[in-house]
Design a protein around this motif. Structure first.
Motif, PDB file in Angstrom:
ATOM      1  N   ALA A 174      12.538  -0.878 -50.976  1.00  0.00           N
ATOM      2  CA  ALA A 174      12.162  -1.106 -49.851  1.00  0.00           C
ATOM      3  C   ALA A 174      11.920   0.188 -48.779  1.00  0.00           C
ATOM      4  O   ALA A 174      10.378  -0.041 -47.735  1.00  0.00           O
ATOM      5  N   ALA A 175      12.100   1.371 -49.296  1.00  0.00           N
ATOM      6  CA  ALA A 175      11.241   2.137 -48.665  1.00  0.00           C
ATOM      7  C   ALA A 175      10.274   2.301 -48.610  1.00  0.00           C
ATOM      8  O   ALA A 175       9.481   2.691 -47.782  1.00  0.00           O
TER       9      ALA A 175
ATOM     10  N   ALA B 283       7.806  -0.113 -46.779  1.00  0.00           N
ATOM     11  CA  ALA B 283       8.030   0.313 -44.592  1.00  0.00           C
ATOM     12  C   ALA B 283       7.082   1.209 -44.988  1.00  0.00           C
ATOM     13  O   ALA B 283       6.133   1.207 -44.356  1.00  0.00           O
TER      14      ALA B 283
ATOM     15  N   THR C 185       3.971  -0.147 -45.232  1.00  0.00           N
ATOM     16  CA  THR C 185       3.312  -1.302 -43.676  1.00  0.00           C
ATOM     17  C   THR C 185       3.195  -0.379 -42.972  1.00  0.00           C
ATOM     18  O   THR C 185       1.882  -0.064 -42.048  1.00  0.00           O
ATOM     19  N   TRP C 186       3.944   1.121 -42.752  1.00  0.00           N
ATOM     20  CA  TRP C 186       3.684   2.190 -41.962  1.00  0.00           C
ATOM     21  C   TRP C 186       1.637   2.605 -41.862  1.00  0.00           C
ATOM     22  O   TRP C 186       0.952   3.293 -41.014  1.00  0.00           O
TER      23      TRP C 186
END
Length: 300
Positions: free
Chosen positions: A241-242, A245, A248-249
């Motif tokens: 999940a990290a 993220a 995406t960032w």
């Protein structure tokens, strides 16, 4: 989907047309292969449900029908030599893209229904239960990244109603520029498809990693402890999940995957260190032989 993937391979060989900088049959090929993995994994997850199988059957059927509908629309535009996503060039093209948006929403809601069923299901092996639950939840968020792509770019907003293309995969650069082979991901700017792809396939990756732990359990006694496998499942899911993220960032900042800045590298290092520390802590759990489950019991 498997048949369409083969048809798309034939198109890649025999049809030399290009669209947005890539061979025109690339999109249906990638979508078909992705849907094969996605739908087969969800079908397996539905077999784990002790209750709610009828609801799961309907959700799976709706998801499969929506997937097929989207592929029909994509392939129709390929045959016409037109862009399927973001295309508002003609009323027909706009209607096709709107219909695709509807199929995606239906598909996402069906996947959400399956995720809720998995969250409520009582699966005997806790590591298995949480691997499918967390994998399906991360996949839902990964699929939702697609909704970011339909937002107009600054240039498209400036064009107003005259914009023929509304939305983009890339951030900071136009679609169709220099890209990676096979994937087609931008090498000069951000690309939301990277996080979209990575997030959606948590559905396969996290349960497969758990299966790998089970396969190694006969050789490593610590992995035979259900508590260790459960903790490692949480570690893998949190790390995954990290990274999702971060991808995406990175894309939203208009940064190419293979050209990270110092901030992205620092975040990557932090995720790696935290993941390694959490893995070490999970493996230090004392062995409890009475709860250890052999691999054959898990796979059954």
């Amino acid at each position: 989907m498997a048949l369409l993937a083969l048809v798309s391979v034939g198109g890649l060989i025999l049809d030399d047309r290009m669209l947005v900088g890539v061979p025109i049959w690339t999109k249906p090929f990638k979508f078909a292969v992705s849907f094969v993995a996605y739908c087969m994994t969800l079908a397996w997850m539905l077999t784990l449900l002790p209750r709610g199988r009828r609801v799961g059957w309907w959700a799976g059927t709706v998801l499969a029908a929506a997937s097929a509908g989207e592929m029909v629309l994509i392939t129709t535009q390929v045959i016409r030599g037109k862009q399927s996503h973001f295309n508002n060039e003609t009323p027909f093209d706009a209607a096709v893209f709107q219909a695709m948006g509807l199929t995606v929403v239906v598909l996402w809601l069906a996947a959400l229904a399956i995720a809720i069923l998995l969250l409520r299901a009582r699966i005997l092996d806790r590591a298995t239960a949480w691997s499918v639950r967390l994998g399906s939840l991360i996949a839902l968020v990964g699929a939702a990244v697609g909704f970011l792509m339909v937002q107009p770019t600054p240039e498209q907003r400036a064009a107003g109603d005259d914009a023929r293309i509304v939305g983009a995969h890339s951030v900071g650069v136009p679609d169709g520029g220099p890209s990676m082979p096979v994937t087609g991901w931008s090498t000069t700017g951000g690309d939301l498809r990277i996080a979209h792809f990575f997030g959606m396939h948590a559905l396969q990756v996290i349960p497969l990693l758990l299966l790998a732990l089970v396969a190694l359990a006969p050789r490593f006694a610590r992995l035979a402890d259900e508590r260790v496998r459960l903790r490692l499942t949480f570690v893998v899911s949190g790390t995954y999940a990290a990274v999702f993220a971060l991808l995406t960032w990175q894309a939203l900042r208009g940064q190419a995957l293979l050209d990270p800045d110092a901030t992205t590298l620092a975040a990557t290092g932090a995720i790696a260190l935290l993941g390694a520390a959490a893995t070490w802590a999970a493996l230090r759990t004392p062995i409890r032989t009475e709860t250890a489950l052999p691999a054959k019991e898990f796979t059954a």
